[in-house]
Design a protein around this motif. Structure first.
Motif, short mmCIF file in Angstrom:
data_model
loop_
_atom_site.label_atom_id
_atom_site.label_comp_id
_atom_site.label_asym_id
_atom_site.label_seq_id
_atom_site.Cartn_x
_atom_site.Cartn_y
_atom_site.Cartn_z
N ALA A 1 2.11 -8.71 14.63
CA ALA A 1 0.73 -8.40 14.23
C ALA A 1 0.65 -7.04 13.55
CB ALA A 1 -0.18 -8.44 15.45
N ALA A 2 1.35 -6.05 14.11
CA ALA A 2 1.36 -4.73 13.50
C ALA A 2 2.07 -4.75 12.15
CB ALA A 2 2.03 -3.73 14.43
N ALA A 3 3.15 -5.53 12.06
CA ALA A 3 3.87 -5.63 10.78
C ALA A 3 2.97 -6.26 9.72
CB ALA A 3 5.14 -6.45 10.97
N ARG A 4 2.21 -7.28 10.10
CA ARG A 4 1.30 -7.89 9.14
C ARG A 4 0.21 -6.91 8.71
NH1 ARG A 4 -1.77 -13.38 10.63
NH2 ARG A 4 -2.48 -12.08 12.37
N GLN A 5 -0.30 -6.13 9.66
CA GLN A 5 -1.32 -5.15 9.30
C GLN A 5 -0.77 -4.10 8.35
OE1 GLN A 5 -4.38 -5.69 10.19
NE2 GLN A 5 -5.21 -3.88 9.17
N LEU A 6 0.48 -3.71 8.56
CA LEU A 6 1.12 -2.76 7.66
C LEU A 6 1.23 -3.35 6.26
CD1 LEU A 6 2.67 -0.13 7.13
CD2 LEU A 6 4.75 -1.29 7.94
N TYR A 7 1.60 -4.60 6.18
CA TYR A 7 1.71 -5.28 4.88
C TYR A 7 0.35 -5.37 4.19
CZ TYR A 7 0.92 -9.70 2.37
OH TYR A 7 0.47 -10.66 1.50
N LYS A 8 -0.70 -5.60 4.94
CA LYS A 8 -2.02 -5.74 4.33
C LYS A 8 -2.59 -4.39 3.89
CE LYS A 8 -3.48 -10.03 6.58
NZ LYS A 8 -3.67 -10.74 5.29
N GLU A 9 -2.34 -3.34 4.66
CA GLU A 9 -2.92 -2.04 4.33
C GLU A 9 -2.10 -1.30 3.28
OE1 GLU A 9 -4.27 0.51 7.37
OE2 GLU A 9 -5.07 -1.09 8.64
N VAL A 10 -0.81 -1.51 3.26
CA VAL A 10 0.04 -0.84 2.27
C VAL A 10 0.89 -1.88 1.56
CG1 VAL A 10 1.51 1.17 1.85
CG2 VAL A 10 0.14 1.06 3.93
N PRO A 11 0.29 -2.76 0.78
CA PRO A 11 1.09 -3.76 0.04
C PRO A 11 1.88 -3.10 -1.08
CG PRO A 11 -1.20 -3.88 -0.62
CD PRO A 11 -1.15 -2.88 0.51
N PHE A 12 3.04 -3.66 -1.36
CA PHE A 12 3.90 -3.04 -2.36
C PHE A 12 3.24 -2.95 -3.73
CE2 PHE A 12 7.04 -3.30 -5.74
CZ PHE A 12 7.80 -2.16 -5.46
N PRO A 13 2.55 -3.97 -4.24
CA PRO A 13 1.92 -3.82 -5.57
C PRO A 13 0.99 -2.61 -5.65
CG PRO A 13 1.92 -6.12 -4.90
CD PRO A 13 2.36 -5.34 -3.70
N GLN A 14 0.18 -2.42 -4.62
CA GLN A 14 -0.74 -1.27 -4.64
C GLN A 14 0.03 0.04 -4.53
OE1 GLN A 14 -3.84 -1.63 -1.74
NE2 GLN A 14 -4.70 0.40 -2.18
N LEU A 15 1.06 0.04 -3.70
CA LEU A 15 1.89 1.23 -3.55
C LEU A 15 2.57 1.57 -4.88
CD1 LEU A 15 2.86 3.22 -1.35
CD2 LEU A 15 4.80 1.72 -0.96
N SER A 16 3.05 0.55 -5.55
CA SER A 16 3.72 0.78 -6.83
C SER A 16 2.74 1.31 -7.88
CB SER A 16 4.36 -0.53 -7.32
OG SER A 16 4.94 -0.37 -8.58
N LEU A 17 1.56 0.75 -7.93
CA LEU A 17 0.58 1.18 -8.92
C LEU A 17 0.19 2.64 -8.71
CD1 LEU A 17 -1.71 -1.99 -9.07
CD2 LEU A 17 -0.19 -1.15 -10.88
N ARG A 18 0.11 3.07 -7.47
CA ARG A 18 -0.32 4.45 -7.20
C ARG A 18 0.80 5.45 -7.45
NH1 ARG A 18 -4.78 5.48 -2.60
NH2 ARG A 18 -6.19 3.77 -3.09
N LYS A 19 2.03 5.09 -7.17
CA LYS A 19 3.10 6.08 -7.20
C LYS A 19 3.82 6.14 -8.54
CE LYS A 19 5.32 7.02 -3.42
NZ LYS A 19 4.51 8.13 -2.91
N THR A 20 3.81 5.05 -9.30
CA THR A 20 4.55 5.07 -10.55
C THR A 20 3.89 5.92 -11.62
OG1 THR A 20 3.44 2.98 -11.12
CG2 THR A 20 5.67 2.83 -10.22
N ARG A 21 2.63 6.24 -11.46
CA ARG A 21 1.97 7.07 -12.48
C ARG A 21 2.65 8.43 -12.58
NH1 ARG A 21 -2.62 7.33 -15.30
NH2 ARG A 21 -3.36 5.36 -14.42
N SER A 22 3.00 9.02 -11.44
CA SER A 22 3.65 10.32 -11.47
C SER A 22 5.13 10.23 -11.81
CB SER A 22 3.48 11.03 -10.12
OG SER A 22 4.09 10.27 -9.08
N ILE A 23 5.72 9.00 -11.77
CA ILE A 23 7.14 8.84 -12.04
C ILE A 23 7.39 8.32 -13.45
CG2 ILE A 23 9.26 7.67 -11.29
CD1 ILE A 23 8.00 7.46 -8.50
#
Length: 1016
Positions: free
Chosen positions: A762-784
């Motif tokens: 359940a915690a792993a699923r919540q982690l996936y929902k709150e920090v999904p990779f597509p959103q993480l990638s969109l936010r971090k690649t701007r500075s990279i």
């Protein structure tokens, strides 16, 4: 520097606006993210689920910050202290003399905040406090052993008293204002360089320029004494601070007198005719005896006729001030009360530092001028008690006559006096400790008595040493010479020795000495602040770990405080924690060691405890400021423990920006945060390297279609523990951290592994929902990469993309093509590197996503309607079709090279354990879903079961090994056997007139069409 200051000012303005929003909404602030929430990924099956009712923002705020009301009750003092520290505090490690000019203004600002708070609270609780003080004065007159006033608690008791303040708050802030004044006084005395840089409202130290001779006044001798002796100058300042504190914390003298008037039976003002009742009795005896002259005490029969109204004691025959002690006779009770009240008022005026002119005026109003004459003679009259600039009260008396006068006052304190307050007045003028102690009602009074005694005795000692050729001509009485207190002025008696002597005496001030605030004042006076904060740090460790293990303050050896007489604080003493914290910073700014070298963690416990209070009160934006004052490692660990409580993205951004402004290692904090939370979660030592097998399939029953086991309902669950919630919140911070791609991916993978090891899906699923990779990638690649990109999505024309990012000027066509090609290669390389570094993280996310869609699929299966309702059945079947496609799409990454990119052999072995624990159950569950959907959806679904079987059995595949390692090959065979029967049944049904199963990419089920010729 101007830019940094402007940024600092903007930050504080934003903080005040945020607090204003909170107040305007009665504690309910809109924390909605303007960027909008995350889009739902559930598709058309959302209609089969309902979201739970949400609480109001105010409810959430109160739940997250249980001490919010406590922090808001007294206004904005917490923020004001922090802002003052941020504006004036010294942040440089290598300080110069010019940096110290900010120290005293910082202390003065703290004192101003306390004073303003006192003025504000007086408007609400002034009358209530006056009433309590009135009661205390009644007790003082009736009971000489009572306390002089209501006790002052050091802080809150831990219970939220709501937004209403109380008279206790007023008393606490009064005491705090006095403590900040004491702190400033001690800094000025012990660090004279600070005084030269900052104007003062206090008296400057006399300079060593005056020449004392036989004709000098005692004023000149006293000034020279203070100029030459550092210990005397410090004692003098302590005495003066005690006087000012008594003046600001006690009732007005006239108010006290008004309370004593009824018992004195004198009418208004305690004036008119002195000992009135005794005078009437004497006149009555004269009339009875027809005696025009003064009555003699030995007159016949006078002892029986001239007695008090109770007929118990003989009355005086004369009315001069010495008549009572000279004749050994008494006064009427009302006159005794009048006398006691007058001397009490005189004692209080001296105790409060009233000038001789004020005392004289007060006595003249009551026709008691002679009392003011007695009081005059203190060497400090012309130096200390002048309050107006340039004003001085001159005295022509020489120092020799004043020494004799003090000796006579000492004799009067020991041998004369009608009551204890008259003796105390003589005692304060002569330095007699014993007579003053009898009227002391609290720690401040006892300290005043001791310091006053030591100071005056030290002055007499100074005169004897400096001017031994001019001793007083009158021989000292034997009782004076043998008086131990007369030796109390020895200069080597330090403040700590005086304090310890007070404790050994076991005086009635013990109740106040046990108050932590008094212990703080004691440490400032006695120069034991470093020992004080060390013991308080140990006390906080004991308090924080009393009921359960604290996450911010470690458990320490508290042996040094087990038998300590120092009053100790607790985690609930929020006001005192604030005071000590800011005093610690000031001492650090001065470059003084307050125990940080020997006991750094114990001392820093005070700051950490205050930061924990700020966090619980919802003041997380103040945490970076205080963390920047801790040692590097403690700062990282403290913030790592407290940041998970920050759950709003806007507040996270602000806190992260502040951390950067204060040069705090943000990646170090975030990494430590997750490491500590993971370490809090207990893992069985025997199974610390093992991963429990997934339990997806329900083996307690079979489905109603093909005889196969279905996926269990709600096999993931919804239970998320607090530590797991902290883990998720902690990883959310990485969304806001620019760059650090590799570290972020590694931390995310570690979290997924940790949760899988614990079986906390359940915690792993919540982690996936709150920090999904597509959103993480969109936010971090701007500075990279210079733009926001979801690198999980392969783009066909990467060269064109790179070309769009390249800015070129005028050049030849060949250079343009060459530059574009080089840029494209560089962009491709960067993308490939990011894809590689995120591979493991995406693999774990794919697993959780697959489990999530499988559970959602089973939820739809449980909602299967009866076929008698065609319309509803068709809608459900359509939902099953959508869920089927999502399951098929989600499971593909797990069937082709899942967790096959380890960094080293150790990680490769760990990945094999994970694959063995997850893949067999997941493949079987996937096959079960395909089997069920084949019966419901028909078509080519069964062919997908055949493809899955071929994929597992492929020689170059990687799915067979986990089944072998887990010993579950037989289950796989049995499952495919069930699927085979279902395919045969479907073919027979199709042969019987139903739809034939369509061919897919050249595959078909013709091999199952085995026709057995009839026998015979």
């Amino acid at each position: 520097m101007p830019a940094l200051r402007a940024q600092q000012e903007e930050g504080w303005d934003q903080f005040r606006r945020s607090d204003a929003r909170y107040e305007a909404g009665n504690g309910e602030v809109d924390y909605t993210d303007e960027e909008g929430g995350q889009d739902s990924q559930q598709g058309s099956d959302d209609e089969f689920t309902q979201a739970p009712a949400l609480r109001t923002v105010g409810d959430v705020q109160r739940a997250l910050h249980p001490l919010q009301a406590t922090a808001d009750r007294l206004g904005k003092q917490v923020e004001q202290f922090a802002e003052t520290l941020d504006r004036l505090g010294i942040k440089k490690h290598h300080k110069t003399q010019n940096d110290y000019q900010h120290v005293l203004p910082l202390v003065q600002r703290y004192k101003t905040i306390a004073h303003a708070t006192v003025d504000s609270l007086k408007k609400s609780h002034g009358p209530e406090l006056e009433e309590e003080l009135k009661k205390s004065w009644v007790r003082k007159m009736r009971d000489t052993d009572g306390a002089s006033g209501p006790s002052i608690s050091s802080g809150h008791d831990g219970h939220d008293a709501g937004l209403r303040s109380s008279v206790d708050d007023l008393q606490r802030w009064k005491a705090e204002e006095q403590t900040w004044e004491l702190f400033e006084v001690m800094l000025r005395v012990r660090h004279p360089a600070l005084t030269s840089q900052t104007p003062s409202v206090y008296q400057d130290r006399p300079s060593k320029v005056s020449l004392v001779h036989r004709y000098s006044t005692e004023q000149d001798a006293w000034a020279q004494f203070l100029a030459e002796d550092d210990v005397a100058w410090e004692r003098h300042n302590v005495v003066e601070w005690l006087k000012r504190s008594a003046e600001t914390s006690g009732q007005d003298i006239d108010t006290i007198v008004a309370q004593l008037e009824p018992s004195a039976e004198r009418g208004s003002g305690l004036r008119a005719d002195g000992w009135l009742d005794s005078k009437l009795a004497i006149k009555q005896q004269k009339r009875l005896r027809s005696w025009p002259q003064e009555l003699a005490p030995d007159s016949p029969g006078l002892d029986k006729s001239l007695v008090n109204s109770k007929k118990t004691k003989p009355l005086v025959t004369q009315l001069d001030p010495d008549a009572v002690t000279r004749q050994g006779r008494d006064l009427e009770d009302a006159d005794l009360y009048f006398e006691r009240a007058i001397w009490l008022a005189c004692w209080e005026m001296i105790r409060r530092g009233k000038s001789w002119d004020s005392i004289r005026e007060w006595c003249q109003q009551r026709a008691e001028d002679w009392r003011a004459t007695i009081v005059r003679g203190d060497p400090r009259d012309s130096v200390i008690q002048s309050r107006s600039p340039g004003e001085q009260l001159h005295s022509d008396a020489g120092w020799q006559s004043r020494v004799l006068w003090r000796i006579m006052c000492f004799v009067a304190a020991r041998k004369g006096g009608i009551n204890e307050y008259e003796k105390a007045v003589y005692g304060v003028l002569s330095g007699d400790l014993a007579s003053m102690e009898k009227v002391c009602r609290g720690w401040d009074d006892y300290l005043f008595a001791h310091y006053n005694s030591y100071l005056l005795r030290q002055f007499d000692h100074y005169l004897q040493l400096k001017f031994s050729e001019r001793p007083p001509s009158t021989p000292l009485p034997s009782q004076v010479v043998s008086k131990p207190a007369m030796d109390g002025g020895r200069s080597f008696a330090s403040g700590s020795e005086i304090i310890e002597m007070m404790k050994r005496l076991g005086t009635t001030s013990e109740r106040q000495v046990k108050q932590p605030l008094k212990a703080l004042q004691e440490s400032l006076i006695a120069k034991t602040f470093s020992d004080f904060v060390f013991k308080q740090g140990l006390a906080l460790s004991k308090s924080a770990n009393s009921s359960k293990m604290s996450k911010t303050i470690p458990k320490m050896d508290t042996t040094p405080i087990d038998r300590s007489s120092t009053a100790l604080i607790s985690m609930q003493d929020h006001d005192l924690l604030r005071m000590i914290t800011h005093m610690l910073f000031i001492y650090q700014d001065l470059g003084l060691d307050v125990g940080m070298r020997i006991h750094p963690w114990a001392v820093e416990n005070i700051v950490v405890a205050y930061m924990e209070y700020l966090s619980e009160a919802g003041k997380q934006q103040l945490l970076p400021l205080y963390a920047s004052r801790l040692s590097t490692q403690r700062s990282i660990m403290c913030l790592a423990r407290l940041l998970p409580f920050v759950t709003d993205d806007k507040e996270r951004k602000t806190v992260m920006q502040l951390m950067g402004n204060y040069k705090i290692d943000i990646p170090g904090v975030l990494n430590m945060q997750l490491r500590l939370i993971i370490s809090d979660t207990p893992i069985d030592g025997k199974n610390s390297t093992r991963y429990p097998s997934l339990k997806i399939i329900d083996r307690t029953g079979v489905d109603h279609v093909g005889g196969a086991h279905l996926v269990r309902s709600d096999f993931i669950g919804t239970d998320i523990m607090d530590d797991e919630r902290d883990l998720i919140n902690g990883f959310c911070w990485y969304m806001l951290l620019d760059g650090y791609w590799k570290q972020t991916m590694a931390v995310g993978a570690t979290l997924y592994k940790h949760l899988l090891r614990l079986g906390r899906l359940a915690a792993a699923r919540q982690l996936y929902k709150e920090v999904p990779f597509p959103q993480l990638s969109l936010r971090k690649t701007r500075s990279i990469l210079g733009r926001s990109v979801d690198i999980s999505v392969e783009l066909e024309n990467s060269d064109e993309e790179a070309d769009g990012q390249t800015s070129m000027g005028r050049s030849t066509r060949s250079r343009r093509i060459q530059s574009r090609s080089s840029s494209a290669r560089r962009a491709r390389h960067d993308r490939e590197l990011l894809v590689k570094e995120s591979c493991v993280f995406r693999d774990f996310e794919a697993l959780i996503k697959t489990l999530d869609v499988m559970e959602n699929w089973r939820r739809l299966v449980d909602q299967q309607p009866d076929e008698s309702n065609p319309r509803r059945y068709r809608a459900w079947k359509q939902a099953i079709r959508g869920a089927h496609h999502r399951v098929v799409e989600a499971v593909q990454p797990l069937l082709h090279g899942w967790l096959q990119n380890p960094r080293d052999d150790e990680e490769a072995a760990e990945f094999e354990l994970i694959r063995t624990a997850c893949l067999p159950e997941l493949v079987l569950a996937y096959n079960s879903i395909l089997h069920f959907n084949g019966h419901v959806l028909r078509g080519d679904t069964f062919l997908m079961c055949m493809d899955l079987a071929a994929l597992v059995a492929a020689e170059d595949g990687d799915l067979e090994a986990p089944f072998v390692a887990a010993g579950r090959v037989s289950e796989l065979v049995d499952m495919f056997a069930i699927v085979s029967k279902s395919i045969l049944a479907a073919e027979e049904e199709g042969t019987g007139g139903g739809k034939n199963i369509r061919k897919m990419k050249g595959a078909s089920t013709d091999m199952w069409n085995v026709k057995v010729p009839p026998s015979g």
